[in-house]
Scaffold this motif. Structure first.
Motif, PDB file in Angstrom:
ATOM      1  N   ALA A  38       0.817  -1.211   0.000  1.00 16.75           N
ATOM      2  CA  ALA A  38       0.000   0.000   0.000  1.00 16.75           C
ATOM      3  C   ALA A  38       0.851   1.262   0.000  1.00 16.75           C
ATOM      4  CB  ALA A  38      -0.922  -0.017   1.213  1.00 16.75           C
ATOM      5  N   ILE A 213      -5.647   3.426  -0.660  1.00 15.61           N
ATOM      6  CA  ILE A 213      -5.791   2.620   0.557  1.00 15.61           C
ATOM      7  C   ILE A 213      -7.192   2.671   1.147  1.00 15.61           C
ATOM      8  CG2 ILE A 213      -4.930   2.280   2.890  1.00 15.61           C
ATOM      9  CD1 ILE A 213      -2.267   3.468   1.936  1.00 15.61           C
ATOM     10  N   PHE A 221     -14.181  -4.358   5.206  1.00 14.51           N
ATOM     11  CA  PHE A 221     -15.107  -4.584   6.331  1.00 14.51           C
ATOM     12  C   PHE A 221     -16.369  -5.315   5.896  1.00 14.51           C
ATOM     13  CE2 PHE A 221     -13.048  -0.965   8.633  1.00 14.51           C
ATOM     14  CZ  PHE A 221     -12.784  -1.648   9.795  1.00 14.51           C
ATOM     15  N   ARG A 278     -18.220  -7.721  10.255  1.00 17.66           N
ATOM     16  CA  ARG A 278     -16.938  -7.366  10.836  1.00 17.66           C
ATOM     17  C   ARG A 278     -16.936  -5.990  11.466  1.00 17.66           C
ATOM     18  NH1 ARG A 278     -12.274  -9.441   7.089  1.00 17.66           N
ATOM     19  NH2 ARG A 278     -11.321  -7.871   8.375  1.00 17.66           N
TER      20      ARG A 278
ATOM     21  N   ALA B  90      -9.508  -3.305  11.443  1.00 17.89           N
ATOM     22  CA  ALA B  90      -9.789  -3.501  10.015  1.00 17.89           C
ATOM     23  C   ALA B  90      -9.097  -4.736   9.476  1.00 17.89           C
ATOM     24  CB  ALA B  90      -9.341  -2.266   9.226  1.00 17.89           C
ATOM     25  N   ASN B  91      -8.259  -5.352  10.317  1.00 14.33           N
ATOM     26  CA  ASN B  91      -7.599  -6.588   9.910  1.00 14.33           C
ATOM     27  C   ASN B  91      -6.793  -6.407   8.617  1.00 14.33           C
ATOM     28  OD1 ASN B  91      -6.845  -9.185  10.128  1.00 14.33           O
ATOM     29  ND2 ASN B  91      -8.704 -10.041   9.203  1.00 14.33           N
ATOM     30  N   VAL B  92      -6.004  -5.329   8.579  1.00 13.72           N
ATOM     31  CA  VAL B  92      -5.162  -5.092   7.404  1.00 13.72           C
ATOM     32  C   VAL B  92      -3.708  -5.038   7.848  1.00 13.72           C
ATOM     33  CG1 VAL B  92      -6.842  -3.905   5.993  1.00 13.72           C
ATOM     34  CG2 VAL B  92      -5.493  -2.614   7.629  1.00 13.72           C
ATOM     35  N   ALA B  93      -2.799  -5.073   6.881  1.00  8.24           N
ATOM     36  CA  ALA B  93      -1.375  -4.998   7.177  1.00  8.24           C
ATOM     37  C   ALA B  93      -1.042  -3.627   7.742  1.00  8.24           C
ATOM     38  CB  ALA B  93      -0.570  -5.251   5.899  1.00  8.24           C
ATOM     39  N   ALA B  96      -0.918  -0.490   5.408  1.00  2.75           N
ATOM     40  CA  ALA B  96      -2.210   0.066   5.015  1.00  2.75           C
ATOM     41  C   ALA B  96      -2.820   0.870   6.156  1.00  2.75           C
ATOM     42  CB  ALA B  96      -3.152  -1.054   4.590  1.00  2.75           C
TER      43      ALA B  96
END
Lengths: 302, 433
Positions: A38, A213, A221, A278, B90-93, B96
């Motif tokens: 990203a 991003i 989500f 989520r 958000a369960n992102v890397a 990010a």
């Protein structure tokens, strides 16, 4: 009706351009986020600034096409330097990113100040808008260029959907099946570079990474399925562009970049709060009465 | 406005001084960020303090002073906290989530600053351009107001580093142990984030909030290429920062360009120089090391070839140069041969002929001893067939030092007089000599 179209021709054109741009960036951004690249978009955008300025100096004025080519070239040069630092020195990835980003940006600032002093007030607004973004004052030709690039990007992503999906989720498997993972990665990066570069005039160097991003992180989500995530990501990106343009049109003094980013941030917060499975509210509802105590092993591990 | 020579000299001195103070504080904090791989969080924090600056300006009407510093430190910790939260929720890397947090905070900051500028509150104008890109010349003209904050920040950073030297070192290099002995690494982590925000705020007037990251990361990364000792890393980073300040100002003065941008460029230039010319890790010295290794291998290959020929013919062999096996790199072997002649290990009685000198014979015997000891060792321990022993020994003979050679001989024991092919293993040189 046709009167309305004529009067608002420019506004509609800008709206269409920024929405298409947002959709394209959201789409390719989803792959960048999944591939954990990203922030490469951020480095690329910062590295594009010197190229913008050099193109401005070479062409001798604000010519969008030339400047975008300059931005693209120096952005890719920045990524090349980044890859070389990783390859040839012991500097870690995160520091290498920071170095490329800040040094290229520093050179860009030097050049842009130089241009401003050399040309004085005439084109001053021109370069500043590339740093924080501006939607007003675009001419139709600029927007055709942006919209055309965005549309081309959408088509390529749709055509290469299967390959990109495989590489995003299981590059090891893709490699073992004989897919050219390196080249596919490069293609995704190049598409992201196109999205970043055509987004520069609208969102600006500093915050363009958000356009890659925010939509995809928000879309994450709502769904576990890639197809839906891409669709949502593109839709959120388009919404960022569309709503952001409307808000920024109300005040010409404000740069457009921050407004577009804040629209994206609002989408992100709403998604995080409201998403059905989520989202924070949904999870709080599910967890309202814990059925079993947390396992002890986890406590011991922390 | 024309400045007299003495005035412009004073301005130059003050500007460089401010730059050095700012750069030093950033470089020290940057070293800790770099070592803990938090460079990007440093980037995010330097963007994230922007709304803090704007809010503090709206509330107090000033752009320096303790309230702003305190507010910025809170925002710095908040940035770190938010990044962590987004990452989990958000369960992102991590990259990010950093991207989400810093762009959002920065966007909010830009809009707040535009708002603050439009209200025109307070004694000082808040110029959006100034906040983003800094105006070190302006700062240098008003040292009385600006320098105390910056020097205070530098002192704070230095005192923090000296005071918590042991703790920082342990938490950086072995966080698990640091936690185990009760050092509270989390507390230290947030203290570091607060300091990062502190130096970002103390510096933004001079270099702007975007370029602070160059001052944080680049000197530290440059120093990292030059040394492996922590204390020297910090000292070198400060030095690089100070040089950036001086060179950056000089270049900017020549070009009439942005001082902060030039400082970032000067830092980048030093980094590039270090990449190429660093004594140990530089590309040039690595290339030279590789070249040296190649030449040594080529020399050793020539010596051992001559030794084997002597062994076969049972006399002080005359060996025509044309018979030399060139190996993988023919042009290296001719240079290597010249080196051997110069060192007196090989002589040419007539042209095109090569003879080992006594010293050369001894060196060659040592190499062949290593080679054949290794073959014996492999035969006894690795169960390789006879025709697979030569190649690995040929490779390793260049890298076995005297200590390992002695150990090999001891493992093989007193029976080790012949190699697996039945050739004599040359004796070790007598220690009396």
């Amino acid at each position: 009706m046709s009167d309305f179209l004529k009067q608002n021709y420019n506004t509609l054109l800008v709206l269409a351009g920024t929405s298409l741009l947002g959709a394209a960036a959201g789409l390719i951004g989803a792959f960048a986020v999944l591939r954990r690249k990203a922030l490469l978009g951020d480095a690329l955008a910062h590295a594009a600034l010197p190229g913008l300025c050099v193109a401005f100096l070479l062409v001798g004025g604000r010519h969008l096409g030339a400047m975008l080519v300059g931005a693209f070239v120096s952005g890719l040069l920045g990524l090349g330097v980044l890859a070389s630092i990783r390859r040839f020195t012991k500097v870690k990835d995160d520091a290498a990113l920071g170095i490329v980003l800040s040094v290229f940006f520093g050179v860009g600032i030097v050049l842009s100040r130089h241009i401003q002093q050399a040309t004085m007030a005439g084109s001053k607004a021109g370069l500043d808008s590339y740093i924080l973004g501006k939607t007003a004052g675009m001419i139709a030709a600029d927007l055709y260029l942006i919209a055309g690039a965005a549309a081309a990007l959408l088509i390529v992503v749709l055509l290469a959907y299967k390959e990109f999906r495989l590489v995003s989720f299981d590059p090891g498997f893709a490699q073992s099946q004989g897919w050219p993972v390196g080249r596919l990665d490069l293609a995704m990066m190049a598409l992201a570079a196109v999205a970043v570069v055509i987004g520069l005039p609208t969102v600006g160097v500093v915050m363009i990474a958000a356009l890659l991003i925010l939509p995809s992180v928000s879309a994450r989500f709502w769904t576990e399925r890639l197809g839906l995530m891409l669709f949502l990501s593109a839709a959120f990106g388009a919404a960022m562009g569309f709503v952001g343009t409307i808000f920024s049109a109300r005040s010409a003094a404000l740069p457009a970049g921050p407004i577009i980013v804040l629209v994206g941030a609002a989408i992100f917060l709403l998604s995080g709060a409201l998403a059905p499975r989520r989202g924070i509210l949904a999870r709080a509802w599910r967890n309202r009465r814990p059925l079993e105590p947390p396992p002890l092993a986890e406590e011991a591990a922390t | 406005m024309m400045l007299a020579i003495s005035d412009s000299w004073l301005l130059a001195r003050n500007t460089i001084l401010v730059g050095m103070v700012v750069n030093s504080a950033c470089a020290i904090v940057g070293c800790w960020l770099l070592l803990r791989r938090l460079s990007l969080l440093g980037d995010a924090i330097s963007h994230g303090v922007l709304p803090g600056i704007a809010l503090a300006f709206l509330l107090t009407g000033k752009v320096t002073g303790l309230p702003i510093l305190a507010g910025a430190m809170l925002v710095g910790m908040l940035t770190a906290f938010l990044t962590q939260t987004v990452k989990e929720q958000a369960n992102v890397a991590e990259d990010a989530s950093l991207g989400v947090v810093f762009t959002t905070l920065f966007a909010a900051g830009v809009l707040l600053i535009h708002y603050a500028a439009s209200t025109g509150r307070g004694q000082v104008d808040l110029d959006p351009n100034c906040v983003l890109y800094g105006d070190i010349l302006f700062v240098a003209l008003d040292l009385g107001r600006t320098l105390p904050t910056m020097v205070g920040m530098l002192l704070g950073v230095a005192v923090f580093t000296l005071l918590f030297w042991k703790e920082l070192k342990l938490a950086t290099f072995d966080p698990a142990l640091a936690a185990a002995v009760g050092l509270r690494p989390t507390l230290l982590y947030y203290a570091l984030m607060a300091l990062t925000a502190g130096v970002a705020v103390a510096s933004f007037e001079a270099v702007g909030s975007i370029l602070v990251v160059a001052m944080l990361i680049v000197p530290a990364a440059t120093a990292q290429l030059l040394t492996e000792r922590l204390s020297r890393l910090l000292a070198l980073a400060v030095l690089v920062g100070c040089i950036s300040s001086a060179i950056g100002y000089a270049l900017a003065a020549c070009w009439n360009a942005s001082v902060a941008g030039m400082m970032a460029a000067a830092a980048g230039l030093q980094f590039a120089l270090a990449v190429f010319f660093a004594p140990k890790h530089g590309l040039l010295s690595q290339a030279l090391q590789r070249l040296g290794l190649r030449l040594r291998i080529a020399r050793e290959d020539i010596l051992s070839q001559l030794y084997r020929r002597e062994e076969e013919t049972q006399r002080s062999a005359i060996f025509s140069a044309a018979q030399l096996k060139a190996g993988s790199a023919p042009h290296w072997s001719s240079i290597a041969l010249a080196q051997l002649r110069r060192r007196g290990l090989v002589v040419s009685p007539t042209s095109g002929e090569l003879v080992l000198t006594p010293a050369g014979r001894q060196a060659a015997a040592d190499l062949v001893r290593t080679h054949r000891l290794w073959e014996r060792f492999l035969e006894e321990n690795a169960a390789l067939p006879l025709d697979h022993l030569h190649a690995p020994a040929e490779r390793i003979e260049h890298f076995v030092g005297p200590a390992v050679q002695r150990e090999l001989a001891e493992m093989i024991g007193p029976t080790g007089e012949l190699d697996p092919h039945g050739k004599a293993i040359p004796a070790a040189p007598s220690p009396a000599k």
